[in-house]
Design a protein around this motif. Structure first.
Motif, short mmCIF file in Angstrom:
data_model
loop_
_atom_site.label_atom_id
_atom_site.label_comp_id
_atom_site.label_asym_id
_atom_site.label_seq_id
_atom_site.Cartn_x
_atom_site.Cartn_y
_atom_site.Cartn_z
N ASP A 3 0.74 -1.18 -0.01
CA ASP A 3 0.02 0.00 -0.04
C ASP A 3 0.98 1.34 0.00
O ASP A 3 1.93 1.15 0.55
N VAL A 14 1.17 -1.97 5.12
CA VAL A 14 -0.12 -2.30 4.62
C VAL A 14 -0.17 -2.71 3.36
O VAL A 14 0.60 -2.23 2.48
N GLU A 15 -0.90 -3.86 3.14
CA GLU A 15 -0.65 -4.60 1.68
C GLU A 15 -1.98 -5.28 1.23
O GLU A 15 -2.88 -5.35 2.22
N MET A 16 -2.16 -5.56 0.27
CA MET A 16 -3.32 -6.15 -0.25
C MET A 16 -2.97 -7.64 -0.45
O MET A 16 -1.90 -8.21 -0.76
N ARG A 25 -7.33 -5.66 2.34
CA ARG A 25 -6.29 -4.79 2.63
C ARG A 25 -5.88 -5.22 4.10
O ARG A 25 -6.89 -4.88 4.97
N ASN A 47 -12.45 1.73 8.74
CA ASN A 47 -11.23 1.33 8.09
C ASN A 47 -10.03 1.11 8.99
O ASN A 47 -10.10 1.55 10.25
N GLY A 73 -9.97 -0.03 1.83
CA GLY A 73 -9.70 -0.75 0.77
C GLY A 73 -9.78 -2.02 0.28
O GLY A 73 -9.24 -2.56 -0.46
N SER A 74 -10.70 -2.83 1.11
CA SER A 74 -10.85 -4.16 0.66
C SER A 74 -12.27 -3.88 -0.23
O SER A 74 -13.35 -3.39 0.14
#
Length: 277
Positions: A3, A14-16, A25, A47, A73-74
């Motif tokens: 992210d 933070v990553e997907m 996310r 969030n 962000g999901s």
């Protein structure tokens, strides 16, 4: 995929992550690998950035926090889900991260999900922390005018509206300090209407009352004494029904995790480091 949020604090990435076809996310805070990580579940519509103040106050504990489908962000889930669905999704996420044991915490709406995870995966959940939460539809409700404002997604899509109602719906320190409201609003990211409604529907008819007595995990139940959304009677009920539990009351409102993240982190880390009861 990392992210690119420039406001992510040091020590948190933070990553997907693709969890069996559902992109999530995920925020992961670094810490002592010898200690079980803390798996955290946020409140409805919240969030993961809203958890950053608390995460940064954890001294040595790894932590995992993710945006549920349709929030932050999901992306949206393809089908409606129940607490059991999200608990299973969380387990699969832990498998991807190669984590076999966690402590679990949940705030407000996320407290129901934390209870479900503890019931569903007792061999993975070592300890349980329930913050400003209830037993589900069997809860002692807050005032109707407060609940009606809480149920609207507008508080997450309109920061001005959030500022205007924060003291009324969250109580505690929000009643007398506008800077706290501004800081909280600054961290919000809008959820979709569909995502918010999916969270509301997920808990429809859900209650933990029939099986709380079967939970074996040492449990910390924490509640603010001035909580307009989830009155303190709910925490007392949880502590009475969960056999190996302890109740802590905080002189604050619904979001003391936000208004005093250091004291909350100290309380939780102290509980997690206690010897088994």
């Amino acid at each position: 995929m990392s992210d690119s949020d420039l406001h992510t604090p040091d020590g948190i990435r933070v990553e997907m992550i693709d969890v069996r076809g559902q992109m999530l996310r995920v925020a992961i805070k670094s810490g002592d690998d010898a200690l079980p990580p803390l798996l955290m579940f946020n409140g409805i519509g919240a969030n993961l950035e809203l958890g950053f103040p608390f995460l940064t106050e954890l001294t040595n504990r790894r932590a995992i926090l993710f945006d549920v489908p349709g929030v932050g962000g999901s992306p949206m889930a393809s089908l409606p889900y129940r607490p059991s669905t999200l608990a299973r999704m969380s387990k699969h996420l832990l498998e991807i991260l190669e984590i076999g044991e966690v402590d679990v915490s949940g705030v407000s709406w996320g407290g129901g999900l934390a209870q479900q995870f503890a019931r569903q995966y007792p061999n993975i959940c070592r300890r349980l922390i329930l913050v400003s939460t209830s037993t589900g539809w069997t809860m002692v409700p807050g005032k109707p005018n407060v609940l009606s404002k809480m149920s609207s997604i507008k508080r997450y899509t309109d920061k001005g509206y959030m500022r205007s109602i924060a003291a009324e719906i969250y109580g505690g320190a929000f009643r007398g300090d506008d800077t706290l409201i501004n800081q909280h609003a600054a961290g919000m990211k809008p959820s979709s209407n569909a995502g918010y409604m999916m969270q509301l529907l997920a808990m429809t008819g859900w209650t933990s009352v029939p099986w709380l007595w079967r939970l074996k995990q040492p449990t910390l139940v924490v509640s603010g004494t001035d909580d307009p959304l989830i009155p303190v009677a709910n925490a007392k009920l949880l502590a009475r029904l969960i056999p190996n539990s302890r109740l802590e009351l905080i002189d604050d409102g619904h979001l003391f995790v936000v208004t005093d993240p250091k004291a909350t982190a100290d309380l939780i880390e102290g509980f997690l480091l206690e010897e088994a009861l």
